[in-house]
Enzyme design. Structure first.
Site, mmCIF file in Angstrom:
data_model
loop_
_atom_site.group_PDB
_atom_site.id
_atom_site.type_symbol
_atom_site.label_atom_id
_atom_site.label_comp_id
_atom_site.label_asym_id
_atom_site.label_seq_id
_atom_site.Cartn_x
_atom_site.Cartn_y
_atom_site.Cartn_z
ATOM 1 N N GLU A 92 0.827 -1.429 -0.044
ATOM 2 C CA GLU A 92 0.001 0.018 0.075
ATOM 3 C C GLU A 92 0.888 1.401 0.092
ATOM 4 O O GLU A 92 1.949 1.281 0.921
ATOM 5 C CB GLU A 92 -0.948 0.069 1.246
ATOM 6 C CG GLU A 92 -1.741 -1.168 1.217
ATOM 7 C CD GLU A 92 -2.686 -1.124 2.599
ATOM 8 O OE1 GLU A 92 -2.911 -0.210 3.241
ATOM 9 O OE2 GLU A 92 -3.736 -2.031 2.312
ATOM 10 N N HIS A 98 -8.168 1.244 1.544
ATOM 11 C CA HIS A 98 -7.967 0.968 3.001
ATOM 12 C C HIS A 98 -8.944 2.061 3.916
ATOM 13 O O HIS A 98 -8.349 2.550 4.706
ATOM 14 C CB HIS A 98 -6.318 1.079 3.468
ATOM 15 C CG HIS A 98 -6.424 0.310 4.877
ATOM 16 N ND1 HIS A 98 -4.989 -0.290 4.946
ATOM 17 C CD2 HIS A 98 -7.203 0.017 6.091
ATOM 18 C CE1 HIS A 98 -4.932 -0.995 6.191
ATOM 19 N NE2 HIS A 98 -6.329 -0.637 6.528
#
Length: 533
Positions: free
Chosen positions: A258, A276
């Site tokens: 990420e 997220h």
């Protein structure tokens, strides 16, 4: 106290941390100098961005607690924190509703092709026939992990008329049944689930649990949701299963890397990708911020450990009940260490009465702390005592005798230590709810206070010993606050006086010169000064 808040939190959460004599360092004040601020910090609060590793913790000699505003602690090196005696807390459940609502939302979006319909409409296309979806009603939802989030998902899925099957080795069949969930094995879930959602933590057992083998076991046309941890899914295997049509759709909120880069999912219109944000609602962020602020504050002010991941958690009521026994355990351990000699090999603890039914990990750690801190330069505490003992190869044994079992009376703590040279055992209890008392030493019953300055003596049970001890102490200006005696029971052997012990509670410290004189008394075999604080 000094608390460093390393990542953005709501103003109301930060306000909870403020006390007249406390300093709160906010993210705006850190200015890239986190390690410098940690030099004098008692607490550190983070979210998911700051990496709290062993190198960073070397800059935090005073740090007592790390608070994670969220569930996962992947960015915190737990072993390093535990070694340094730092409690690590998180906030499980603070964002449970937010994640559950996100899960249901993306399930609806997958069922009704909502995202694709929106894109087509914005492109000026009206493709109603190609967007015919399906209902959640009557479908089977498989939930892996029935913690707070999983249970919230199940509750909402039932409202939509879904059948819910779940897997969690730590949830009883009774609890599951009350929530309308049928417990099943993973293979059973794979075989029947129309939708599969993951709500488990990242462990060696769960890492890569969605892989080529598990995907093959899944029902053709399954739709997968992952709002938990990116590492749960083998992304390449999932991409292949989607391309082949075996997996009809997926919604991914978390990823191995990420921000997401060079992912095969970005070109798939039947995969919903979100950055997220499962727990990112105003309400959830406010809740987890306030929750971690209160937990850190309670720990710093009162020692209450809540939602810790590297030390047993207790509620405030439990902690208040445990506190006198934590003190008892530490003092008994310290007493044992000061009367023992030789290299320690084993520590055994036995709990009888009410305490045998309690969470005793903190009592155990207090006893270990009391024993080890008499000789260790690097001090142990309630967080790292077990780890410190393990690192030194000490064997720790525990046993319980609940109230009502044969021989079980009041709450009594027994601690035994074994070295190459000798073995010793002591027992103690708490009187009048707060006074730690010694009850037994090496087979001899005795009652004495466990506080401040004591003199421990082994002697023969013959006339005149008490008088000689009192005379010596009086000559050195040492006042006796309490004089406790005990002797071995049983038949006395002819010509052999019984073994006895004395524990003398005195005002002030006892010098080696006083101990030398006490040892000169013919009936005294051993005299040691004990200090308990």
């Amino acid at each position: 106290m000094k608390i460093v808040v390393a990542e953005k939190m709501s103003a109301s959460a930060i306000d909870l941390l403020r006390e007249p004599t406390w300093t709160v360092i906010t993210p705006e004040q850190i200015d890239g100098k986190l390690a410098e601020h940690l030099q004098t910090a008692d607490a550190l609060i983070v979210r998911s961005a700051v990496q709290v590793n062993a190198a960073l913790l070397e800059h935090a000699p005073k740090l007592r607690v790390i608070g994670r505003a969220g569930v996962g602690v992947d960015n915190i090196e737990l072993e390093a924190a535990t070694r340094k005696g730092i409690a690590v807390m998180n906030t499980p459940g603070g964002n449970a509703v937010a994640v559950a609502e996100h899960t249901i939302g993306v399930m609806l979006a997958m069922a009704r092709y909502t995202c694709r319909a929106n894109e087509l409409m914005h492109a000026g296309k009206w493709e109603k026939k190609s967007l015919q979806g399906s209902e959640l009603r009557g479908k089977t939802l498989g939930i892996v992990g029935l913690g707070k989030i999983g249970m919230e998902v199940a509750k909402r899925a039932k409202v939509f008329g879904m059948e819910v099957v779940g897997h969690d080795p730590f949830v009883s069949a009774t609890v599951a049944k009350e929530q309308g969930i049928r417990l099943a094995t993973m293979d059973e879930i794979y075989a029947v689930a129309d939708y599969l959602t993951l709500h488990v933590g990242l462990t060696p057992q769960t890492t890569g649990m969605i892989n080529t083998d598990s995907l093959k076991k899944m029902k053709k046309g399954v739709r997968l949701v992952n709002c938990a941890r990116g590492e749960l899914v083998n992304e390449a295997a999932l991409a292949d299963a989607i391309k082949s049509g075996h997996v009809a759709a997926a919604s991914l909120d978390v990823f191995i890397e990420e921000p997401l880069k060079n992912s095969p999912f970005t070109t798939m219109d039947n995969v919903i990708l979100t950055p997220h944000i499962g727990g990112s609602t105003h309400e959830a962020q406010e809740a987890v911020g306030q929750q971690i602020a209160m937990q850190v504050k309670e720990y710093l002010k009162h020692g209450v450990i809540q939602n810790a991941v590297n030390v047993p958690s207790v509620s405030q009521d439990e902690y208040l009940e445990l506190t006198p026994y934590i003190s008892l355990a530490e003092r008994l351990g310290s007493f044992l260490a000061q009367i023992s000699e030789g290299t320690l090999e084993q520590i055994s603890l036995s709990y009888s009465g009410h305490i045998a039914e309690w969470k005793t990990e903190l009592i155990r750690n207090a006893a270990i702390k009391g024993i080890l801190n008499e000789s260790l330069e690097e001090k142990a505490n309630l967080v790292n005592a077990g780890a410190v003992a393990a690192s030194r190869g000490l064997q720790i044994h525990e046993s319980r005798k609940p109230k009502g079992s044969k021989g079980g009376a009041g709450s009594v703590l027994s601690i035994a230590v074994k070295s190459k040279a000798q073995e010793h055992v002591v027992k103690g209890a708490v009187l009048r709810e707060e006074e730690p008392r010694l009850l037994h030493v090496d087979g001899i019953d005795i009652e004495a206070p466990l506080e401040r300055n004591l003199i421990f003596l082994r002697n023969q049970d013959v006339p005149g010993v008490i008088g000689k001890i009192g005379t010596i102490l009086g000559q050195h200006g040492i006042n006796i606050a309490n004089f406790a005696l005990g002797r071995k029971t049983g038949e006395e052997k002819p010509g052999s006086p019984r073994e006895a012990i004395a524990v003398v509670h005195v005002d002030g410290s006892v010098s080696e010169a006083v101990l030398v004189e006490l040892r000169k008394v013919p009936a005294v075999a051993e005299a040691k000064a004990i200090q308990l604080f």
